[in-house]
Every structure is written in C-alpha cells, then in structure tokens.
Design a protein around this motif. Structure first.
Motif, PDB file in Angstrom:
ATOM      1  N   MET A 256       0.937  -1.152  -0.142  1.00  0.00           N
ATOM      2  CA  MET A 256       0.093  -0.112  -0.237  1.00  0.00           C
ATOM      3  C   MET A 256       0.787   1.197  -0.005  1.00  0.00           C
ATOM      4  O   MET A 256       0.536   2.261  -0.652  1.00  0.00           O
ATOM      5  N   LYS A 257       2.221   1.168   0.588  1.00  0.00           N
ATOM      6  CA  LYS A 257       3.080   2.246   0.678  1.00  0.00           C
ATOM      7  C   LYS A 257       3.409   2.641  -0.757  1.00  0.00           C
ATOM      8  O   LYS A 257       3.632   3.706  -1.182  1.00  0.00           O
ATOM      9  N   CYS A 258       3.661   1.673  -1.376  1.00  0.00           N
ATOM     10  CA  CYS A 258       4.114   1.717  -3.048  1.00  0.00           C
ATOM     11  C   CYS A 258       2.784   2.058  -3.952  1.00  0.00           C
ATOM     12  O   CYS A 258       3.342   2.113  -4.900  1.00  0.00           O
ATOM     13  N   LYS A 259       1.987   2.016  -3.415  1.00  0.00           N
ATOM     14  CA  LYS A 259       0.455   2.165  -4.220  1.00  0.00           C
ATOM     15  C   LYS A 259       0.261   1.323  -5.265  1.00  0.00           C
ATOM     16  O   LYS A 259      -0.059   1.544  -6.502  1.00  0.00           O
ATOM     17  N   PHE A 260       0.698  -0.025  -4.918  1.00  0.00           N
ATOM     18  CA  PHE A 260       0.325  -1.038  -5.471  1.00  0.00           C
ATOM     19  C   PHE A 260      -1.041  -1.508  -5.556  1.00  0.00           C
ATOM     20  O   PHE A 260      -1.122  -1.812  -4.211  1.00  0.00           O
ATOM     21  N   THR A 261      -1.778  -2.161  -6.569  1.00  0.00           N
ATOM     22  CA  THR A 261      -2.869  -3.135  -6.260  1.00  0.00           C
ATOM     23  C   THR A 261      -2.320  -4.687  -5.866  1.00  0.00           C
ATOM     24  O   THR A 261      -1.349  -4.698  -6.504  1.00  0.00           O
ATOM     25  N   GLN A 262      -3.366  -5.375  -5.335  1.00  0.00           N
ATOM     26  CA  GLN A 262      -2.923  -6.726  -5.310  1.00  0.00           C
ATOM     27  C   GLN A 262      -2.661  -7.363  -6.816  1.00  0.00           C
ATOM     28  O   GLN A 262      -2.049  -8.182  -7.007  1.00  0.00           O
ATOM     29  N   GLN A 263      -3.527  -7.039  -7.685  1.00  0.00           N
ATOM     30  CA  GLN A 263      -3.414  -7.388  -8.999  1.00  0.00           C
ATOM     31  C   GLN A 263      -2.139  -6.947  -9.611  1.00  0.00           C
ATOM     32  O   GLN A 263      -1.429  -7.605 -10.392  1.00  0.00           O
ATOM     33  N   ASN A 264      -1.763  -5.730  -9.237  1.00  0.00           N
ATOM     34  CA  ASN A 264      -0.294  -5.165  -9.805  1.00  0.00           C
ATOM     35  C   ASN A 264       0.771  -6.209  -9.430  1.00  0.00           C
ATOM     36  O   ASN A 264       1.545  -6.646 -10.032  1.00  0.00           O
ATOM     37  N   MET A 265       0.826  -6.437  -8.012  1.00  0.00           N
ATOM     38  CA  MET A 265       1.759  -7.679  -7.366  1.00  0.00           C
ATOM     39  C   MET A 265       1.485  -8.802  -8.168  1.00  0.00           C
ATOM     40  O   MET A 265       2.583  -9.615  -8.505  1.00  0.00           O
ATOM     41  N   ALA A 266       0.476  -9.454  -8.427  1.00  0.00           N
ATOM     42  CA  ALA A 266       0.368 -10.631  -8.866  1.00  0.00           C
ATOM     43  C   ALA A 266       0.771 -10.642 -10.308  1.00  0.00           C
ATOM     44  O   ALA A 266       1.598 -11.789 -10.706  1.00  0.00           O
ATOM     45  N   ASP A 267       0.366  -9.666 -10.938  1.00  0.00           N
ATOM     46  CA  ASP A 267       1.122  -9.601 -12.490  1.00  0.00           C
ATOM     47  C   ASP A 267       2.515  -9.563 -12.479  1.00  0.00           C
ATOM     48  O   ASP A 267       3.229 -10.134 -13.109  1.00  0.00           O
ATOM     49  N   LYS A 268       3.089  -8.850 -11.436  1.00  0.00           N
ATOM     50  CA  LYS A 268       4.619  -8.530 -11.422  1.00  0.00           C
ATOM     51  C   LYS A 268       5.218  -9.763 -10.910  1.00  0.00           C
ATOM     52  O   LYS A 268       6.347 -10.170 -11.312  1.00  0.00           O
ATOM     53  N   LEU A 269       4.519 -10.717 -10.044  1.00  0.00           N
ATOM     54  CA  LEU A 269       5.035 -12.243  -9.610  1.00  0.00           C
ATOM     55  C   LEU A 269       4.880 -13.156 -10.602  1.00  0.00           C
ATOM     56  O   LEU A 269       5.398 -14.125 -10.342  1.00  0.00           O
ATOM     57  N   GLY A 270       4.192 -12.950 -11.366  1.00  0.00           N
ATOM     58  CA  GLY A 270       3.578 -14.019 -12.560  1.00  0.00           C
ATOM     59  C   GLY A 270       2.698 -15.171 -11.743  1.00  0.00           C
ATOM     60  O   GLY A 270       2.717 -16.261 -12.345  1.00  0.00           O
ATOM     61  N   ILE A 271       1.827 -14.693 -10.805  1.00  0.00           N
ATOM     62  CA  ILE A 271       0.972 -15.561 -10.083  1.00  0.00           C
ATOM     63  C   ILE A 271      -0.425 -15.015 -10.275  1.00  0.00           C
ATOM     64  O   ILE A 271      -0.584 -14.066 -10.781  1.00  0.00           O
ATOM     65  N   SER A 272      -1.426 -15.871  -9.619  1.00  0.00           N
ATOM     66  CA  SER A 272      -2.811 -15.441  -9.858  1.00  0.00           C
ATOM     67  C   SER A 272      -3.038 -14.602  -8.837  1.00  0.00           C
ATOM     68  O   SER A 272      -2.338 -14.536  -7.633  1.00  0.00           O
ATOM     69  N   LEU A 273      -4.248 -13.524  -8.867  1.00  0.00           N
ATOM     70  CA  LEU A 273      -4.524 -12.662  -7.972  1.00  0.00           C
ATOM     71  C   LEU A 273      -4.904 -13.449  -6.584  1.00  0.00           C
ATOM     72  O   LEU A 273      -4.464 -13.037  -5.724  1.00  0.00           O
ATOM     73  N   ASN A 274      -5.602 -14.590  -6.899  1.00  0.00           N
ATOM     74  CA  ASN A 274      -6.092 -15.409  -5.673  1.00  0.00           C
ATOM     75  C   ASN A 274      -4.484 -15.845  -4.836  1.00  0.00           C
ATOM     76  O   ASN A 274      -4.737 -15.988  -3.732  1.00  0.00           O
ATOM     77  N   ALA A 275      -3.664 -16.244  -5.538  1.00  0.00           N
ATOM     78  CA  ALA A 275      -2.486 -16.668  -4.777  1.00  0.00           C
ATOM     79  C   ALA A 275      -1.850 -15.629  -3.961  1.00  0.00           C
ATOM     80  O   ALA A 275      -1.479 -15.774  -3.090  1.00  0.00           O
ATOM     81  N   TYR A 276      -1.904 -14.492  -4.796  1.00  0.00           N
ATOM     82  CA  TYR A 276      -1.319 -13.315  -4.007  1.00  0.00           C
ATOM     83  C   TYR A 276      -2.134 -13.010  -2.691  1.00  0.00           C
ATOM     84  O   TYR A 276      -1.618 -12.688  -1.750  1.00  0.00           O
ATOM     85  N   GLN A 277      -3.436 -12.918  -2.747  1.00  0.00           N
ATOM     86  CA  GLN A 277      -4.213 -12.489  -1.816  1.00  0.00           C
ATOM     87  C   GLN A 277      -4.044 -13.457  -0.601  1.00  0.00           C
ATOM     88  O   GLN A 277      -4.218 -13.261   0.525  1.00  0.00           O
TER      89      GLN A 277
END
Length: 77
Positions: A11-32
């Motif tokens: 949140m400090k970096c102003k990324f969404t969960q979807q942004n992180m999932a995309d950057k990591l190459g994983i599903s949104l559900n996995a990141y959540q």
C-alpha cells in the motif's frame, strides 16, 4: 506478521494486489492468500517481492528489529 508487513508495504508503494500478482507472475488469488496468511510464498517469490519493493527479505519477515538489536543496518521502505 509477514502478511501485515506485505500489505503495508504494498500500500505504501501504491500497488494493487493485481499489480503484485502480475509482477510476480501468479494469480490474484494466490497473492491474496499471502496477505491473508493462508499461504506463504516460495523462497524465490519472497526474494522477488523484496526486489519489487526494494527492501530486504528480513524486513518483509519482520526481522528488522532483531537485526537492529544486533547492530546491523537494515533497509526500511
């Protein structure tokens, strides 16, 4: 504790969960599941998360106070 530090840093970096999932190459559900403390990332994924946020894995794992108590400098975001 990792899940809270992960969410706070994202949140400090102003990324969404979807942004992180995309950057990591994983599903949104996995990141959540990382943020909900239902799953832990692999070592490779943990390192990638630290790289994305430009912080140490110790910081993400909430070991920064432990490290500081031993007189070692840590990077905080």
């Amino acid at each position: 504790m990792f899940n809270k530090r992960l969410r706070e840093t994202r949140m400090k970096c102003k990324f969404t969960q979807q942004n992180m999932a995309d950057k990591l190459g994983i599903s949104l559900n996995a990141y959540q599941k990382y943020e909900q403390a239902e799953r832990s990332p692999s070592l490779d994924c943990l390192v990638s998360i630290a790289d994305i946020f430009n912080v140490s894995t110790d910081y993400l794992l909430c070991r920064d106070e432990f490290i500081k108590s031993h007189g070692v400098s840590v990077d905080e975001h």
